[in-house]
Design a protein around this motif. Sequence first.
Motif, mmCIF file in Angstrom:
data_model
loop_
_atom_site.group_PDB
_atom_site.id
_atom_site.type_symbol
_atom_site.label_atom_id
_atom_site.label_comp_id
_atom_site.label_asym_id
_atom_site.label_seq_id
_atom_site.Cartn_x
_atom_site.Cartn_y
_atom_site.Cartn_z
ATOM 1 N N MET A 1 0.826 -1.201 0.000
ATOM 2 C CA MET A 1 0.000 0.000 0.000
ATOM 3 C C MET A 1 0.865 1.258 0.000
ATOM 4 S SD MET A 1 -2.898 -1.507 0.044
ATOM 5 C CE MET A 1 -4.221 -0.439 0.549
ATOM 6 N N ASP A 2 0.367 2.306 -0.630
ATOM 7 C CA ASP A 2 1.017 3.609 -0.612
ATOM 8 C C ASP A 2 0.813 4.231 0.773
ATOM 9 O OD1 ASP A 2 0.773 6.714 -0.956
ATOM 10 O OD2 ASP A 2 1.950 6.008 -2.661
ATOM 11 N N ARG A 3 1.864 4.701 1.390
ATOM 12 C CA ARG A 3 1.766 5.267 2.740
ATOM 13 C C ARG A 3 0.947 6.548 2.793
ATOM 14 N NH1 ARG A 3 8.036 4.620 3.959
ATOM 15 N NH2 ARG A 3 8.056 2.394 4.335
ATOM 16 N N MET A 4 1.022 7.337 1.755
ATOM 17 C CA MET A 4 0.333 8.637 1.752
ATOM 18 C C MET A 4 -1.165 8.496 1.483
ATOM 19 S SD MET A 4 2.751 10.775 2.423
ATOM 20 C CE MET A 4 2.353 12.401 1.848
ATOM 21 N N THR A 5 -1.530 7.668 0.513
ATOM 22 C CA THR A 5 -2.939 7.574 0.103
ATOM 23 C C THR A 5 -3.648 6.350 0.657
ATOM 24 O OG1 THR A 5 -2.404 6.329 -1.892
ATOM 25 C CG2 THR A 5 -2.411 8.760 -2.070
ATOM 26 N N ASN A 6 -2.874 5.398 1.195
ATOM 27 C CA ASN A 6 -3.416 4.130 1.696
ATOM 28 C C ASN A 6 -4.138 3.335 0.602
ATOM 29 O OD1 ASN A 6 -3.456 2.313 3.833
ATOM 30 N ND2 ASN A 6 -5.551 2.865 4.360
ATOM 31 N N ARG A 7 -3.702 3.529 -0.645
ATOM 32 C CA ARG A 7 -4.226 2.769 -1.785
ATOM 33 C C ARG A 7 -3.175 1.781 -2.254
ATOM 34 N NH1 ARG A 7 -6.522 6.270 -6.510
ATOM 35 N NH2 ARG A 7 -6.493 4.152 -7.280
ATOM 36 N N SER A 8 -3.626 0.748 -2.928
ATOM 37 C CA SER A 8 -2.734 -0.260 -3.469
ATOM 38 C C SER A 8 -1.734 0.379 -4.427
ATOM 39 C CB SER A 8 -3.550 -1.312 -4.228
ATOM 40 O OG SER A 8 -2.712 -2.133 -5.001
ATOM 41 N N ARG A 9 -0.499 -0.115 -4.390
ATOM 42 C CA ARG A 9 0.517 0.346 -5.338
ATOM 43 C C ARG A 9 0.544 -0.545 -6.575
ATOM 44 N NH1 ARG A 9 6.040 1.439 -2.759
ATOM 45 N NH2 ARG A 9 6.372 2.228 -4.850
#
Length: 99
Positions: free
Chosen positions: A34-42
Amino acid sequence: MNIYVSNLSFHTSEEDLKDLFSKYGSVASAKIIMDRMTNRSRGFAFVEMPSEEEGNEALKGLNGKEVEGRALSVSVAREREERSGSRNSFSRSGNKRSF
């Protein structure tokens, strides 16, 4: 066997991955990064399969397979490379650029 899975749909869940890989054998874990900033899958993940044989079958069966409109890229995960100390060219003392 640790398996690297990329080109995932952003809607794919860890449970979806476990279900997909379990058709080839036992799945110890599935972890979507997960992306730390957006909490979306990378868009990539790691799947751990205890059996090397079952892991190889999953590699053959799933590499290039279309899932949620995207062709998966599935390969044996490599060891993580050591990162250098800093992500940018600012030093910690005074935030001056170091050249």
